[in-house]
Scaffold this motif. Structure first.
Motif, PDB file in Angstrom:
ATOM      1  N   SER A   1       0.847  -1.200   0.000  1.00 44.41           N
ATOM      2  CA  SER A   1       0.000   0.000   0.000  1.00 44.41           C
ATOM      3  C   SER A   1       0.873   1.237   0.000  1.00 44.41           C
ATOM      4  CB  SER A   1      -0.911   0.007   1.233  1.00 44.41           C
ATOM      5  OG  SER A   1      -1.554   1.254   1.358  1.00 44.41           O
ATOM      6  N   ASP A   2       0.596   2.160  -0.893  1.00 44.29           N
ATOM      7  CA  ASP A   2       1.359   3.398  -0.941  1.00 44.29           C
ATOM      8  C   ASP A   2       0.837   4.423   0.055  1.00 44.29           C
ATOM      9  OD1 ASP A   2       2.962   2.407  -2.965  1.00 44.29           O
ATOM     10  OD2 ASP A   2       1.611   3.112  -4.545  1.00 44.29           O
ATOM     11  N   THR A   3      -0.376   4.208   0.547  1.00 45.36           N
ATOM     12  CA  THR A   3      -1.004   5.215   1.400  1.00 45.36           C
ATOM     13  C   THR A   3      -0.883   4.909   2.889  1.00 45.36           C
ATOM     14  OG1 THR A   3      -3.129   4.073   1.194  1.00 45.36           O
ATOM     15  CG2 THR A   3      -2.650   5.798  -0.418  1.00 45.36           C
ATOM     16  N   ASP A   4      -0.663   3.645   3.218  1.00 45.52           N
ATOM     17  CA  ASP A   4      -0.666   3.295   4.638  1.00 45.52           C
ATOM     18  C   ASP A   4       0.423   2.268   4.947  1.00 45.52           C
ATOM     19  OD1 ASP A   4      -1.462   3.361   7.261  1.00 45.52           O
ATOM     20  OD2 ASP A   4      -2.970   1.791   7.014  1.00 45.52           O
ATOM     21  N   GLU A   5       1.640   2.570   4.579  1.00 42.42           N
ATOM     22  CA  GLU A   5       2.745   1.661   4.841  1.00 42.42           C
ATOM     23  C   GLU A   5       3.027   1.627   6.337  1.00 42.42           C
ATOM     24  OE1 GLU A   5       5.913   3.085   2.465  1.00 42.42           O
ATOM     25  OE2 GLU A   5       5.020   2.453   0.581  1.00 42.42           O
ATOM     26  N   PRO A   6       3.147   0.443   6.934  1.00 44.87           N
ATOM     27  CA  PRO A   6       3.350   0.369   8.380  1.00 44.87           C
ATOM     28  C   PRO A   6       4.759   0.713   8.825  1.00 44.87           C
ATOM     29  CG  PRO A   6       3.269  -1.824   7.430  1.00 44.87           C
ATOM     30  CD  PRO A   6       2.948  -0.878   6.324  1.00 44.87           C
ATOM     31  N   VAL A   7       5.754   0.547   7.948  1.00 41.25           N
ATOM     32  CA  VAL A   7       7.137   0.793   8.353  1.00 41.25           C
ATOM     33  C   VAL A   7       7.953   1.232   7.143  1.00 41.25           C
ATOM     34  CG1 VAL A   7       7.779  -1.638   8.001  1.00 41.25           C
ATOM     35  CG2 VAL A   7       9.165  -0.205   9.516  1.00 41.25           C
ATOM     36  N   TRP A   8       8.899   2.123   7.416  1.00 43.84           N
ATOM     37  CA  TRP A   8       9.855   2.570   6.407  1.00 43.84           C
ATOM     38  C   TRP A   8      11.247   2.216   6.907  1.00 43.84           C
ATOM     39  CZ3 TRP A   8       5.522   4.976   7.904  1.00 43.84           C
ATOM     40  CH2 TRP A   8       4.629   5.397   6.928  1.00 43.84           C
ATOM     41  N   ASN A   9      12.073   1.598   6.044  1.00 46.66           N
ATOM     42  CA  ASN A   9      13.410   1.142   6.422  1.00 46.66           C
ATOM     43  C   ASN A   9      14.471   1.939   5.671  1.00 46.66           C
ATOM     44  OD1 ASN A   9      12.951  -1.409   8.140  1.00 46.66           O
ATOM     45  ND2 ASN A   9      11.621  -1.757   6.383  1.00 46.66           N
ATOM     46  N   TYR A  10      15.428   2.457   6.417  1.00 52.32           N
ATOM     47  CA  TYR A  10      16.530   3.209   5.825  1.00 52.32           C
ATOM     48  C   TYR A  10      17.854   2.673   6.358  1.00 52.32           C
ATOM     49  CZ  TYR A  10      12.898   6.592   4.558  1.00 52.32           C
ATOM     50  OH  TYR A  10      11.783   7.183   4.047  1.00 52.32           O
TER      51      TYR A  10
END
Length: 487
Positions: free
Chosen positions: A75-84
């Motif tokens: 989902s592009d609108t409700d991603e649960p986590v972003w990893n960097y």
């Protein structure tokens, strides 16, 4: 850390791996989330961490767990986590230097910094993760000092809001090709955070008052959480000795000299609870109970044992331990620890929000808190994350150590209590309104009856007027309830 990189590293003489995890909250709401993501995306230090593409995660975690940990971008609108992850070129030859003082003697431990990862969750929580390896220091006490000194950020019991300059003697220093000699400790850690995020993020609340910096709150305590994998043949052999119907790490917990330096139970307690300058448990009964509740022995006959507490996840293994055992710890089990830390951090944030709602210090209504909690519960408070027995059992152990179920039940009880209170208030208002309407209706009926029986034109007129007023009141109330929610 990728599989290929770990394979290459395990061919070296690595004595121990240390992963330091700094969990914090950054706020809630779509505006702050977009602001935070925008800050990270604009910095020149981080790139997207495609860890899920470099590992066979589908064979280990469930689909819901993969989405909560690695984000499969469904989902592009409700991603649960972003990893960097910090750009690899900025880590070429980077060092993680831990220093501290013991008996007026200062010691330095120079470790290799493998990676700095950054995870942002849609719950308002995030984590900075420092991955470090040790190829030089093989004494057990050295490992204790690295974990203890390397995890401390602030003076005990003194938060950054009270006095940012209240420092400890323990220091963590970064030496990197792109920026030399960053010292992590109190005020200096503020400088490190500011540099990593282009001076847009602060851990000092006073620096965020002008609105130019986003405040992040280290909500747990003064330490980072530690994940430590130690290769130690002697330690592991002693712990796995079987006598009197138990392994030595259990039987030694009730020895005459539980404080002896070579006591296996004492050493495991120190490592698991990040003790230093002596074990913090002085009771044989408590030490035995701790060994039974906090040490995980499924693979002890294979030369591998695990321990978990609210401060650390550790593993001790023989030097001949296969690479896949190290890979599993550094990849899967560290991610499980981060997930559980995020659960605890978010639950504590919910406690703060509910306290503010009860004290009427926020515009967030209880229904909004309940909606956010239901979403968090579905996405992150997962009952099961893998079909693998060891993952299931370590996940359960970490949740127990970090009191996840205790916090969860307390939050749900508070939400239900607040909803019941709001319902009671609303019911009381309805009862008062209905009483007034009933009274007016009764008066109107009496007037109508008098008018019909006595043929009093004046009374009949008054009765008709009262009936019209009652009708108008009912219409107004229905309109008001339609426009405004009761809670």
């Amino acid at each position: 850390m990728t599989d290929n990189k770990i394979e290459q590293e395990t061919k070296e003489n690595v004595i121990s791996y240390h992963t330091f995890i700094f969990p914090f909250t950054w706020g809630v709401g779509d505006i702050k989330r977009r602001e935070f993501i925008d800050i990270v995306n604009k910095t020149e230090n981080f790139v997207t961490d495609n860890k899920s593409e470099s590992m066979l995660l589908g064979n280990y975690f469930t689909k819901s767990a993969r989405r909560a940990i690695y984000n499969e971008h469904e989902s592009d609108t409700d991603e649960p986590v972003w990893n960097y992850i910090l750009k690899p070129e900025k880590l070429n030859g980077a060092k993680f230097i831990v220093s501290g003082t013991e008996k007026d003697i200062t010691r330095n431990y120079e470790l290799e910094l493998n990676a700095i990862r950054f995870k942002i969750f849609n719950t308002g929580a995030a984590a900075l993760v420092y991955e470090v390896k040790n190829t030089r220091y093989n004494e057990y006490n050295d490992i204790l000092k690295i974990n203890n000194w390397g995890s401390r950020l602030f003076t005990q019991f003194v938060g950054v809001d009270i006095d940012i300059k209240n420092l400890t003697d323990d220091k963590i220093k970064f030496e990197m090709p792109y920026k030399s000699k960053f010292i992590l400790n109190g005020e200096d850690y503020e400088n490190h955070i500011s540099f990593l995020f282009s001076d847009k993020i602060t851990i000092n609340k006073a620096n965020s008052l002008n609105g130019k910096k986003l405040y992040i709150n280290p909500i747990l305590d003064e330490r980072m959480f530690v994940c430590c994998f130690l290769k130690d043949d002697e330690f592991m052999s002693r712990a796995a000795e079987y006598k009197n119907g138990n392994y030595d790490y259990i039987t030694s917990s009730t020895d005459t000299e539980i404080l002896a330096e070579d006591n296996v139970a004492r050493k495991l307690h120190e490592l698991t609870f990040v003790d230093f300058s002596g074990v913090t448990c002085k009771s044989k009964n408590v030490l035995k109970e701790t060994m039974q509740n906090h040490i995980y022995e499924r693979w002890i006959e294979n030369g591998n044992i695990y321990g978990a507490s609210s401060k650390a996840l550790i593993s001790v293994a023989k030097g001949s331990v296969p690479d896949f055992t190290i890979n599993s710890f550094l990849s899967y089990y560290v991610e499980i620890a981060i997930l559980v830390l995020m659960q605890r951090t978010t639950l504590m944030q919910f406690e703060e929000e509910l306290g503010a709602v009860i004290a009427n210090k926020t515009n967030h209504k209880i229904a909004n808190v309940q909606e956010n909690y239901i979403k968090f519960n579905a996405q992150f408070l997962l009952r099961e994350i893998s079909a693998k027995p060891q993952a299931i059992e370590l996940y359960a152990l970490l949740k127990d150590c970090l009191y996840i179920e205790v916090h969860r039940k307390e939050i749900e009880n508070q939400i239900n209590s607040c909803l019941e209170l709001e319902t009671t208030k609303s019911d009381k208002k309805r009862t008062q309104i209905l009483f007034i309407l009933s009274l007016l209706g009764f008066i109107g009926v009496i007037n109508d009856i008098c008018g019909w029986v006595l043929d009093w034109n004046l009374v009949r007129g008054v009765g008709a007027g009262l009936s019209l007023i009652i009708l108008l009141i009912i219409v107004l109330i229905l309109y008001r309830n339609h426009r405004k929610k009761l809670y």
